[in-house]
Design a protein around this motif. Structure first.
Motif, PDB file in Angstrom:
ATOM      1  N   LEU A  99      46.900  39.566  34.028  1.00 52.63           N
ATOM      2  CA  LEU A  99      46.175  40.826  33.948  1.00 52.63           C
ATOM      3  C   LEU A  99      46.144  41.519  35.313  1.00 52.63           C
ATOM      4  CD1 LEU A  99      43.105  39.781  31.761  1.00 52.63           C
ATOM      5  CD2 LEU A  99      45.076  41.128  31.043  1.00 52.63           C
ATOM      6  N   ALA A 100      46.193  42.838  35.282  1.00 50.40           N
ATOM      7  CA  ALA A 100      46.112  43.602  36.525  1.00 50.40           C
ATOM      8  C   ALA A 100      44.811  43.301  37.256  1.00 50.40           C
ATOM      9  CB  ALA A 100      46.229  45.095  36.226  1.00 50.40           C
ATOM     10  N   ALA A 101      43.738  43.039  36.485  1.00 51.85           N
ATOM     11  CA  ALA A 101      42.449  42.706  37.095  1.00 51.85           C
ATOM     12  C   ALA A 101      42.543  41.422  37.911  1.00 51.85           C
ATOM     13  CB  ALA A 101      41.379  42.568  36.020  1.00 51.85           C
ATOM     14  N   GLN A 102      43.382  40.486  37.474  1.00 50.89           N
ATOM     15  CA  GLN A 102      43.553  39.252  38.236  1.00 50.89           C
ATOM     16  C   GLN A 102      44.300  39.523  39.537  1.00 50.89           C
ATOM     17  OE1 GLN A 102      45.039  35.958  35.951  1.00 50.89           O
ATOM     18  NE2 GLN A 102      45.353  34.652  37.733  1.00 50.89           N
TER      19      GLN A 102
ATOM     20  N   MET B 246      44.158  40.094  45.563  1.00 49.71           N
ATOM     21  CA  MET B 246      44.251  40.962  46.733  1.00 49.71           C
ATOM     22  C   MET B 246      42.938  41.018  47.503  1.00 49.71           C
ATOM     23  SD  MET B 246      46.398  44.248  45.324  1.00 49.71           S
ATOM     24  CE  MET B 246      48.144  44.165  44.914  1.00 49.71           C
ATOM     25  N   GLU B 247      41.845  41.215  46.775  1.00 45.47           N
ATOM     26  CA  GLU B 247      40.549  41.406  47.428  1.00 45.47           C
ATOM     27  C   GLU B 247      39.990  40.113  48.015  1.00 45.47           C
ATOM     28  OE1 GLU B 247      38.513  45.195  45.186  1.00 45.47           O
ATOM     29  OE2 GLU B 247      38.222  43.210  44.289  1.00 45.47           O
ATOM     30  N   SER B 248      40.350  38.972  47.434  1.00 47.16           N
ATOM     31  CA  SER B 248      39.775  37.704  47.896  1.00 47.16           C
ATOM     32  C   SER B 248      40.634  37.012  48.939  1.00 47.16           C
ATOM     33  CB  SER B 248      39.567  36.764  46.704  1.00 47.16           C
ATOM     34  OG  SER B 248      40.802  36.462  46.062  1.00 47.16           O
ATOM     35  N   ASN B 249      41.743  37.624  49.329  1.00 47.14           N
ATOM     36  CA  ASN B 249      42.598  37.013  50.346  1.00 47.14           C
ATOM     37  C   ASN B 249      41.855  36.889  51.670  1.00 47.14           C
ATOM     38  OD1 ASN B 249      45.461  36.192  51.113  1.00 47.14           O
ATOM     39  ND2 ASN B 249      45.024  37.738  52.661  1.00 47.14           N
ATOM     40  N   ARG B 250      42.050  35.805  52.364  1.00 45.68           N
ATOM     41  CA  ARG B 250      41.425  35.564  53.663  1.00 45.68           C
ATOM     42  C   ARG B 250      42.495  35.358  54.728  1.00 45.68           C
ATOM     43  NH1 ARG B 250      38.274  37.527  51.143  1.00 45.68           N
ATOM     44  NH2 ARG B 250      36.150  36.899  50.568  1.00 45.68           N
ATOM     45  N   PRO B 251      42.278  35.870  55.946  1.00 43.50           N
ATOM     46  CA  PRO B 251      40.994  36.356  56.482  1.00 43.50           C
ATOM     47  C   PRO B 251      40.655  37.793  56.104  1.00 43.50           C
ATOM     48  CG  PRO B 251      42.652  36.401  58.183  1.00 43.50           C
ATOM     49  CD  PRO B 251      43.309  35.765  56.998  1.00 43.50           C
ATOM     50  N   LYS B 252      41.588  38.536  55.493  1.00 40.10           N
ATOM     51  CA  LYS B 252      41.258  39.895  55.083  1.00 40.10           C
ATOM     52  C   LYS B 252      42.058  40.243  53.829  1.00 40.10           C
ATOM     53  CE  LYS B 252      44.644  42.053  58.207  1.00 40.10           C
ATOM     54  NZ  LYS B 252      44.836  43.046  59.281  1.00 40.10           N
ATOM     55  N   PRO B 253      41.599  41.214  53.057  1.00 36.40           N
ATOM     56  CA  PRO B 253      42.302  41.601  51.826  1.00 36.40           C
ATOM     57  C   PRO B 253      43.725  42.067  52.108  1.00 36.40           C
ATOM     58  CG  PRO B 253      40.102  42.542  51.890  1.00 36.40           C
ATOM     59  CD  PRO B 253      40.356  41.971  53.249  1.00 36.40           C
ATOM     60  N   ILE B 254      44.573  41.995  51.092  1.00 38.34           N
ATOM     61  CA  ILE B 254      45.954  42.466  51.201  1.00 38.34           C
ATOM     62  C   ILE B 254      46.155  43.650  50.254  1.00 38.34           C
ATOM     63  CG2 ILE B 254      46.942  40.288  51.967  1.00 38.34           C
ATOM     64  CD1 ILE B 254      47.637  39.638  49.094  1.00 38.34           C
ATOM     65  N   THR B 255      47.184  44.440  50.524  1.00 38.39           N
ATOM     66  CA  THR B 255      47.414  45.646  49.714  1.00 38.39           C
ATOM     67  C   THR B 255      48.651  45.559  48.842  1.00 38.39           C
ATOM     68  OG1 THR B 255      48.605  46.678  51.548  1.00 38.39           O
ATOM     69  CG2 THR B 255      46.238  47.127  51.371  1.00 38.39           C
ATOM     70  N   VAL B 256      49.497  44.555  49.067  1.00 39.99           N
ATOM     71  CA  VAL B 256      50.695  44.393  48.240  1.00 39.99           C
ATOM     72  C   VAL B 256      50.764  42.964  47.716  1.00 39.99           C
ATOM     73  CG1 VAL B 256      52.065  46.196  49.328  1.00 39.99           C
ATOM     74  CG2 VAL B 256      52.109  43.885  50.274  1.00 39.99           C
ATOM     75  N   LEU B 257      51.371  42.832  46.533  1.00 40.67           N
ATOM     76  CA  LEU B 257      51.471  41.521  45.897  1.00 40.67           C
ATOM     77  C   LEU B 257      52.831  41.417  45.208  1.00 40.67           C
ATOM     78  CD1 LEU B 257      49.596  39.038  45.502  1.00 40.67           C
ATOM     79  CD2 LEU B 257      48.936  40.028  43.304  1.00 40.67           C
TER      80      LEU B 257
ATOM     81  N   MET C 277      48.164  48.115  45.892  1.00 38.30           N
ATOM     82  CA  MET C 277      46.762  48.410  45.575  1.00 38.30           C
ATOM     83  C   MET C 277      46.617  49.825  45.008  1.00 38.30           C
ATOM     84  SD  MET C 277      43.596  47.379  45.528  1.00 38.30           S
ATOM     85  CE  MET C 277      43.374  45.982  46.661  1.00 38.30           C
ATOM     86  N   THR C 278      47.398  50.759  45.495  1.00 36.41           N
ATOM     87  CA  THR C 278      47.278  52.134  44.993  1.00 36.41           C
ATOM     88  C   THR C 278      47.648  52.225  43.520  1.00 36.41           C
ATOM     89  OG1 THR C 278      49.533  52.606  45.782  1.00 36.41           O
ATOM     90  CG2 THR C 278      47.703  53.219  47.229  1.00 36.41           C
ATOM     91  N   ASP C 279      48.532  51.327  43.043  1.00 39.94           N
ATOM     92  CA  ASP C 279      48.864  51.308  41.617  1.00 39.94           C
ATOM     93  C   ASP C 279      47.633  50.941  40.790  1.00 39.94           C
ATOM     94  OD1 ASP C 279      51.609  51.771  42.221  1.00 39.94           O
ATOM     95  OD2 ASP C 279      51.832  49.651  42.679  1.00 39.94           O
ATOM     96  N   LEU C 280      46.840  50.005  41.292  1.00 36.52           N
ATOM     97  CA  LEU C 280      45.633  49.581  40.594  1.00 36.52           C
ATOM     98  C   LEU C 280      44.593  50.683  40.618  1.00 36.52           C
ATOM     99  CD1 LEU C 280      45.412  45.955  42.046  1.00 36.52           C
ATOM    100  CD2 LEU C 280      46.306  46.637  39.832  1.00 36.52           C
ATOM    101  N   VAL C 281      44.508  51.387  41.744  1.00 34.61           N
ATOM    102  CA  VAL C 281      43.560  52.506  41.843  1.00 34.61           C
ATOM    103  C   VAL C 281      43.956  53.608  40.859  1.00 34.61           C
ATOM    104  CG1 VAL C 281      42.683  54.331  43.341  1.00 34.61           C
ATOM    105  CG2 VAL C 281      42.992  52.009  44.245  1.00 34.61           C
ATOM    106  N   ARG C 282      45.233  53.904  40.815  1.00 37.77           N
ATOM    107  CA  ARG C 282      45.723  54.976  39.961  1.00 37.77           C
ATOM    108  C   ARG C 282      45.478  54.687  38.478  1.00 37.77           C
ATOM    109  NH1 ARG C 282      49.886  56.092  42.850  1.00 37.77           N
ATOM    110  NH2 ARG C 282      51.099  54.360  42.065  1.00 37.77           N
ATOM    111  N   GLN C 283      45.537  53.420  38.098  1.00 38.69           N
ATOM    112  CA  GLN C 283      45.336  53.032  36.706  1.00 38.69           C
ATOM    113  C   GLN C 283      43.866  52.788  36.366  1.00 38.69           C
ATOM    114  OE1 GLN C 283      47.563  53.020  34.331  1.00 38.69           O
ATOM    115  NE2 GLN C 283      49.279  53.556  35.661  1.00 38.69           N
ATOM    116  N   GLY C 284      42.978  52.948  37.329  1.00 37.79           N
ATOM    117  CA  GLY C 284      41.549  52.777  37.068  1.00 37.79           C
ATOM    118  C   GLY C 284      41.088  51.338  37.016  1.00 37.79           C
ATOM    119  N   VAL C 285      41.903  50.412  37.521  1.00 39.37           N
ATOM    120  CA  VAL C 285      41.523  48.993  37.529  1.00 39.37           C
ATOM    121  C   VAL C 285      40.489  48.736  38.614  1.00 39.37           C
ATOM    122  CG1 VAL C 285      42.357  46.624  37.779  1.00 39.37           C
ATOM    123  CG2 VAL C 285      43.747  48.323  36.588  1.00 39.37           C
ATOM    124  N   VAL C 286      40.610  49.447  39.721  1.00 41.37           N
ATOM    125  CA  VAL C 286      39.665  49.281  40.841  1.00 41.37           C
ATOM    126  C   VAL C 286      38.399  50.054  40.518  1.00 41.37           C
ATOM    127  CG1 VAL C 286      39.258  49.689  43.278  1.00 41.37           C
ATOM    128  CG2 VAL C 286      41.536  49.001  42.480  1.00 41.37           C
TER     129      VAL C 286
END
Length: 325
Positions: free
Chosen positions: A282-285, A290-301, A316-325
């Motif tokens: 799932l895109a939510a996963q 991305m958000e839980s990556n340490r030491p800081k979040p990542i923007t590509v996967l 990350m912008t793909d997720l924003v555009r689709q309303g997942v974020v």
């Protein structure tokens, strides 16, 4: 005067919170029996109640239906005028009444018994007529209403609402109801997008997927990053298997080493063995990774197949555009 009003409002919240906490001790063998009865039910769970209890009943039915327990609300007054035809022998009826003496609910009891449906009473009075004529009694009574006159249903309806949620979510757990199943019942709006979209639906693949080989220079990788516009490239071996990721951020940080680093192999600057995801997730996963990556979040996967071939890239912008974020 205003201070008195504010304190009265706070007191209402305290009293209703206390009413909900009273229900914790009611999660007992009767609650368990109700869950088991509904789980064994070959039909639907029918919720009925009059007035404020009916409003709570509608919410219970909606929550049950969306979490894996087929359910609908039956208005008791409409029930005695034909709507009882919706109830079958295989159904379980949950009847809500704080007093347990609500006339419209009591009027449909004989018919429910004749139909053969099972009956669970959610009442504030376990010695009431409704309770005495039910298979299981769930006592959701409260010590006092938050209404200063002791008349308007307040604490009692809040307690019943919370108890209904506890019942619905206990059934969800018992059924091992999954997020993907939940998504089927919530296809609309942002909730549906969060739960239904898979990585494959929004990843960049084919010619849009930025790939470079391990022997390429950082400078040439930068040209690919610029051309594809995703801020990163996946570094792969000759079989297109994942080796690492190089981002424009990595290159900016590399500038501190001098311009010469642009001629170095991309493998010297990339992040080796990066976080990846497969296309059916799932895109939510993906967002969570991305958000839980340490030491800081990542923007590509990077997206890989079962053999670790890179088949796509998610930004990350793909997720924003689709309303997942």
């Amino acid at each position: 005067m205003e201070d008195v009003m504010l304190e009265q409002a706070r007191q209402v919240l305290r009293m209703e919170a206390e009413a909900v906490l009273e229900q914790v001790e009611r999660i007992d063998e009767h609650f368990k029996a109700a869950v088991e009865m509904i789980m064994a039910c070959p039909g639907r769970t029918v919720i009925t109640g009059m007035g404020k209890s009916g409003i709570i009943g509608r919410k219970m039915a909606a929550t049950l239906a969306s979490t894996g327990t087929p359910s609908f609300y039956l208005h008791p007054a409409e029930g005695i005028h034909g709507d009882l035809g919706m109830v079958t022998e295989g159904d379980v009826v949950i009847a809500l009444s704080n007093s347990g003496e609500t006339g419209e609910v009591l009027h449909i009891l004989p018919s429910l018994r004749r139909i053969g449906a099972k009956l669970i009473a959610m009442v504030g009075n376990p010695n009431s007529t409704l309770a005495k004529n039910s298979d299981i009694v769930l006592n959701v009574g409260v010590t006092r209403e938050a209404c200063p006159l002791g008349l308007a249903p307040t604490s009692s309806t809040t307690a019943a609402l919370a108890y209904g949620d506890a019942l619905a979510l206990a059934l969800l757990s018992k059924r091992k109801f999954t997020a993907s199943q939940f998504a089927v019942f919530h296809p609309g709006g942002s909730l549906g997008r969060k739960l239904l979209l898979t990585v494959e639906d929004i990843m960049h693949s084919g010619t849009e997927n930025p790939l470079v080989k391990a022997d390429i220079s950082v400078q040439d990788a930068l040209f690919v990053i610029t051309d594809k516009g995703l801020g990163a490239v996946s570094v792969v071996d000759d079989d297109n298997k994942m080796l690492g990721v190089l981002t424009d951020g990595d290159i900016r940080r590399g500038l501190s080493k001098g311009v010469d680093f642009l001629k170095r192999p991309v493998t010297e600057l990339m992040t080796a063995s990066p976080k990846t995801i497969t296309k059916e997730k799932l895109a939510a996963q993906a967002l969570h990774i991305m958000e839980s990556n340490r030491p800081k979040p990542i923007t590509v996967l990077p997206v890989v197949d079962t053999e670790n071939h890179v088949i796509g890239l998610l930004h990350m912008t793909d997720l924003v555009r689709q309303g997942v974020v």
